[in-house]
Write an enzyme that holds these catalytic residues in place. Structure first.
Site, mmCIF file in Angstrom:
data_model
loop_
_atom_site.group_PDB
_atom_site.id
_atom_site.type_symbol
_atom_site.label_atom_id
_atom_site.label_comp_id
_atom_site.label_asym_id
_atom_site.label_seq_id
_atom_site.Cartn_x
_atom_site.Cartn_y
_atom_site.Cartn_z
ATOM 1 N N ASP A 138 -36.137 -11.834 -11.265
ATOM 2 C CA ASP A 138 -37.056 -11.308 -11.368
ATOM 3 C C ASP A 138 -38.241 -11.169 -12.133
ATOM 4 O OD1 ASP A 138 -37.561 -10.115 -8.540
ATOM 5 O OD2 ASP A 138 -36.629 -8.313 -8.893
ATOM 6 N N LYS A 163 -33.750 -11.528 1.731
ATOM 7 C CA LYS A 163 -33.512 -12.233 0.442
ATOM 8 C C LYS A 163 -31.964 -12.909 0.631
ATOM 9 C CE LYS A 163 -36.001 -9.480 -2.620
ATOM 10 N NZ LYS A 163 -36.029 -8.449 -3.473
ATOM 11 N N GLN A 212 -32.531 -4.173 -6.335
ATOM 12 C CA GLN A 212 -33.598 -3.946 -5.622
ATOM 13 C C GLN A 212 -34.531 -2.552 -5.887
ATOM 14 O OE1 GLN A 212 -35.036 -5.708 -3.212
ATOM 15 N NE2 GLN A 212 -36.633 -4.171 -2.663
#
Length: 299
Positions: free
Chosen positions: A120, A53, A97
């Site tokens: 997200d 990422k 994460q």
């Protein structure tokens, strides 16, 4: 002949749009798109994923910041870091994460991220905006957003008159995917492990999306001839032909046999997978445009 969607190719075109939009925003407003990623603990798979990422964010021209915290980090320390990033105008996207090491409460942390920085798309505010059809100010969860890019490229923006079936009702994928299809005017059925006559329900689908986590569950006789099949499953199964103890990746769809029936299908690997990071980058540049009062790009 079935069309097999090349997820890497589509993801590359999304990234190209992100790069152009990032450069244009910087030129117009002097704003560099900022993405902060928080990782707690030393899970190897999580670190590999965060690394990819970060590399992609830099490639897109973002200011990419990574906060690596030890596994023993306390809830209040993590919450304080999120609060600092929420208040930082140079950061447009915040990503934590998952999974977090125990006993950290990941849900409380996710919900503490400002909805406009929740790239997200996991906050209840963004879920609510999607549920009420507000795609203009909300951010959509990355994997369903990526799957929807495939659907639009195959069927166009308006899905009026098409039946869509989503197998799976998770908050992460199934529910947002159904909402996206509904917002595009499809007639949507959400099926799941308790659905009776599941194969029969699936046979009505012009667009069939499988996200159940059961290897090759969807067989050819579940699929309407000419349907579009989006396979979101990632399952490891034994592959004795590769040697003892070896495995291979398969989806929730029996690819070889369904390819004989469907008109369009996504492979596993190489289908929806590459789109997830691409849509994370897309969400971040959208958030940066909104924060700068500019019209965000369309994906």
């Amino acid at each position: 002949m079935v069309e097999v969607i090349d997820g890497k190719l589509v993801a590359a075109s999304v990234i190209q749009t992100v790069k152009s939009a990032t450069a244009a925003l910087e030129k117009m407003s002097g704003v560099t798109t900022g993405l902060a990623v928080i990782i707690v603990g030393d899970d190897l798979a999580s670190h590999a994923y965060v690394g990819s990422k970060g590399r992609m964010a830099k490639e897109c021209g973002f200011n990419s910041v990574q906060h690596t915290l030890p596994a023993e980090t306390k809830q209040e320390e993590l919450a304080a870091l999120v609060a600092t990033l929420n208040a930082d105008p140079s950061i447009h996207g915040i990503l934590v994460q998952l999974p977090l090491p125990k006993p950290l409460d990941s849900e409380a942390i996710i919900q503490s991220i400002l909805p406009e920085k929740d790239v997200d798309g996991l906050s209840v505010v963004n879920a609510g905006k999607l549920a009420t059809g507000d795609l203009k100010t909300g951010l959509v969860s990355c994997t369903p957003a990526g799957a929807m890019v495939f659907v639009r490229r195959t069927h166009g923006e308006d899905l009026s008159g098409l039946n869509a079936v989503v197998i799976g009702r998770s908050n992460l994928f199934g529910k947002p995917m159904a909402q996206l299809l509904l917002n595009a005017n499809a007639t949507v059925t959400i099926a799941h492990s308790r659905t009776k006559n599941l194969a029969e329900v699936c046979r009505n689908a012009d667009i069939l999306v499988a996200a159940v986590g059961r290897p090759e569950m969807v067989k050819a006789d579940w699929v309407k001839p000419g349907a579009t099949v989006i396979d979101v499953g990632i399952n490891r199964v034994p592959a004795p032909e590769k040697g003892e103890g070896k495995t291979r990746l398969v989806g929730d769809v029996a690819f070889a046999e369904v390819s004989e029936v469907a008109s369009t299908i996504t492979p596993v690997p190489g289908g929806v997978g590459p789109m997830t990071i691409a849509m994370l980058m897309a969400n971040t540049v959208i958030a940066a445009h909104r924060a700068a009062g500019q019209v965000p790009p369309k994906f």
